[in-house]
Design an enzyme around this catalytic site. Structure first.
Site, PDB file in Angstrom:
ATOM      1  N   ASN A 171       1.007  -1.095   0.521  1.00 24.04           N
ATOM      2  CA  ASN A 171       0.095  -0.186  -0.328  1.00 24.04           C
ATOM      3  C   ASN A 171       0.599   1.060  -0.223  1.00 24.04           C
ATOM      4  O   ASN A 171       1.672   1.296   0.845  1.00 24.04           O
ATOM      5  CB  ASN A 171      -1.282   0.162   1.312  1.00 24.04           C
ATOM      6  CG  ASN A 171      -0.285  -0.419   2.546  1.00 24.04           C
ATOM      7  OD1 ASN A 171       0.270  -0.900   2.840  1.00 24.04           O
ATOM      8  ND2 ASN A 171      -0.958   0.369   4.060  1.00 24.04           N
TER       9      ASN A 171
ATOM     10  N   GLU B 132       0.050   5.054   0.375  1.00 24.49           N
ATOM     11  CA  GLU B 132      -0.584   6.388   1.331  1.00 24.49           C
ATOM     12  C   GLU B 132      -0.259   7.354   0.713  1.00 24.49           C
ATOM     13  O   GLU B 132       0.897   8.092   0.143  1.00 24.49           O
ATOM     14  CB  GLU B 132      -0.527   5.945   2.639  1.00 24.49           C
ATOM     15  CG  GLU B 132      -1.042   4.667   2.819  1.00 24.49           C
ATOM     16  CD  GLU B 132      -1.484   4.624   4.613  1.00 24.49           C
ATOM     17  OE1 GLU B 132      -1.097   5.161   5.433  1.00 24.49           O
ATOM     18  OE2 GLU B 132      -2.188   3.611   4.960  1.00 24.49           O
TER      19      GLU B 132
ATOM     20  N   CYS C 117      -4.268   0.623  -2.287  1.00 26.26           N
ATOM     21  CA  CYS C 117      -3.934  -0.807  -1.675  1.00 26.26           C
ATOM     22  C   CYS C 117      -3.147  -1.044  -1.803  1.00 26.26           C
ATOM     23  O   CYS C 117      -2.299  -0.966  -2.767  1.00 26.26           O
ATOM     24  CB  CYS C 117      -5.257  -1.041  -1.360  1.00 26.26           C
ATOM     25  SG  CYS C 117      -6.672  -0.124  -0.688  1.00 26.26           S
TER      26      CYS C 117
ATOM     27  N   GLU D  53      -2.808  -4.709  -2.663  1.00 24.21           N
ATOM     28  CA  GLU D  53      -3.866  -5.558  -3.801  1.00 24.21           C
ATOM     29  C   GLU D  53      -3.400  -4.527  -5.751  1.00 24.21           C
ATOM     30  O   GLU D  53      -3.254  -5.319  -6.432  1.00 24.21           O
ATOM     31  CB  GLU D  53      -4.783  -6.416  -3.750  1.00 24.21           C
ATOM     32  CG  GLU D  53      -4.828  -7.274  -2.071  1.00 24.21           C
ATOM     33  CD  GLU D  53      -5.279  -6.530  -1.120  1.00 24.21           C
ATOM     34  OE1 GLU D  53      -4.924  -4.625  -0.691  1.00 24.21           O
ATOM     35  OE2 GLU D  53      -5.872  -6.480   0.020  1.00 24.21           O
TER      36      GLU D  53
ATOM     37  N   CYS E 279     -10.131  -5.131   0.453  1.00 28.64           N
ATOM     38  CA  CYS E 279     -10.886  -4.587   0.735  1.00 28.64           C
ATOM     39  C   CYS E 279     -12.311  -4.657  -0.630  1.00 28.64           C
ATOM     40  O   CYS E 279     -11.550  -5.360  -1.611  1.00 28.64           O
ATOM     41  CB  CYS E 279     -10.559  -3.368   0.870  1.00 28.64           C
ATOM     42  SG  CYS E 279      -9.929  -1.972  -0.600  1.00 28.64           S
TER      43      CYS E 279
ATOM     44  N   CYS F 265     -10.315  -3.684  -3.744  1.00 25.63           N
ATOM     45  CA  CYS F 265      -9.576  -4.469  -4.438  1.00 25.63           C
ATOM     46  C   CYS F 265     -10.018  -5.697  -4.890  1.00 25.63           C
ATOM     47  O   CYS F 265      -9.884  -5.829  -6.212  1.00 25.63           O
ATOM     48  CB  CYS F 265      -8.495  -5.135  -3.130  1.00 25.63           C
ATOM     49  SG  CYS F 265      -7.353  -3.039  -2.841  1.00 25.63           S
TER      50      CYS F 265
HETATM   51  N1  THU Z   1      -4.917  -1.223   2.416  1.00 23.37           N
HETATM   52  C1  THU Z   1      -4.819  -2.322   1.641  1.00 23.37           C
HETATM   53  O1  THU Z   1      -3.905  -2.106   1.383  1.00 23.37           O
HETATM   54  N2  THU Z   1      -5.468  -3.394   1.610  1.00 23.37           N
HETATM   55  C2  THU Z   1      -6.581  -3.468   1.659  1.00 23.37           C
HETATM   56  O2  THU Z   1      -7.703  -4.296   1.105  1.00 23.37           O
HETATM   57  C3  THU Z   1      -7.446  -2.824   2.687  1.00 23.37           C
HETATM   58  C4  THU Z   1      -6.736  -1.355   3.101  1.00 23.37           C
HETATM   59  C5  THU Z   1      -4.692  -0.584   3.121  1.00 23.37           C
HETATM   60  C6  THU Z   1      -5.043   0.482   2.589  1.00 23.37           C
HETATM   61  C7  THU Z   1      -4.127   2.114   3.712  1.00 23.37           C
HETATM   62  O3  THU Z   1      -3.123   2.339   3.545  1.00 23.37           O
HETATM   63  C8  THU Z   1      -3.989   0.852   4.722  1.00 23.37           C
HETATM   64  O4  THU Z   1      -4.082  -0.292   4.472  1.00 23.37           O
HETATM   65  C9  THU Z   1      -5.757   1.216   5.906  1.00 23.37           C
HETATM   66  O5  THU Z   1      -6.546   1.198   4.776  1.00 23.37           O
END
Ligand code: THU
Length: 160
Positions: free
Chosen positions: A62, A64, A73, A75, A112, A115
């Site tokens: 991920n 940010e 994210c 994925e 999520c 994704c």
């Molecule tokens: N996140 C992911 O990388 N994948 C997911 O399926 C759920 C959330 C990341 C997004 C964000 O940077 C952090 O997790 C918190 O939500």
């Protein structure tokens, strides 16, 4: 009115060691990617490793952003990278692991919704199932034999 029941199938493994060596190695790559995540805001690191049918492995974590919705994210970082680099290859397996900098995550964490939608696009595109393995930092691993088990009512090109 006719009620409709939709069932999803998952397999739960008590630890990574119960899985075949190739999957353990793929999850290890997800761990490495996870630990390189850029997650200064959530302190929640996610790594994904994708095994392609051309024997290549693509990883993502991920990423940010100070403008929170601009982040992405793990994925989707991985699946879009795979699609961009090897557009003809089929995705066979994706391994996902998370690590919180605040508390220990020992239960499997699924991708999520956004994704799942991104992943199912590639399952439809390649006309074959993508197998998903997901876990926390350690502990149990869950396996789904298709993205459709995670996202049963899919929105795809057939509706456009
Ligand atoms: N996140 C992911 O990388 N994948 C997911 O399926 C759920 C959330 C990341 C997004 C964000 O940077 C952090 O997790 C918190 O939500």
């Amino acid at each position: 009115m006719k009620p409709v029941k939709i069932t999803s199938n998952f397999e739960v493994f008590d630890s990574l060691e119960e899985l075949p060596e190739a999957i353990q190695a793929l999850m290890e790559k997800a761990f490495e990617a996870r630990d390189k995540a850029y997650a200064p805001y959530s302190q929640f690191k996610v790594g994904a490793a994708i095994a392609l049918d051309n024997n290549e492995t693509i990883t993502g974590s991920n990423q940010e952003n100070a403008s929170y919705p601009s982040g992405l994210c793990a994925e989707r970082t991985a699946i879009y990278y795979a699609g961009a680099k090897y557009p003809e290859a089929k995705v066979q397996n994706i391994a996902i692991s998370v690590r919180s900098m605040k508390h220990k995550v020992e239960t499997p964490v699924p991708p999520c919704g956004a994704c799942r939608q991104a992943l199912v696009e590639y399952e439809v595109k390649q006309e074959s199932e993508i197998i998903v393995y997901f876990m926390g930092e350690s502990g149990q691993v869950m396996k789904a034999n298709s993205i459709k088990d995670l996202l049963p009512l899919i929105f795809d090109k057939s509706t456009l």
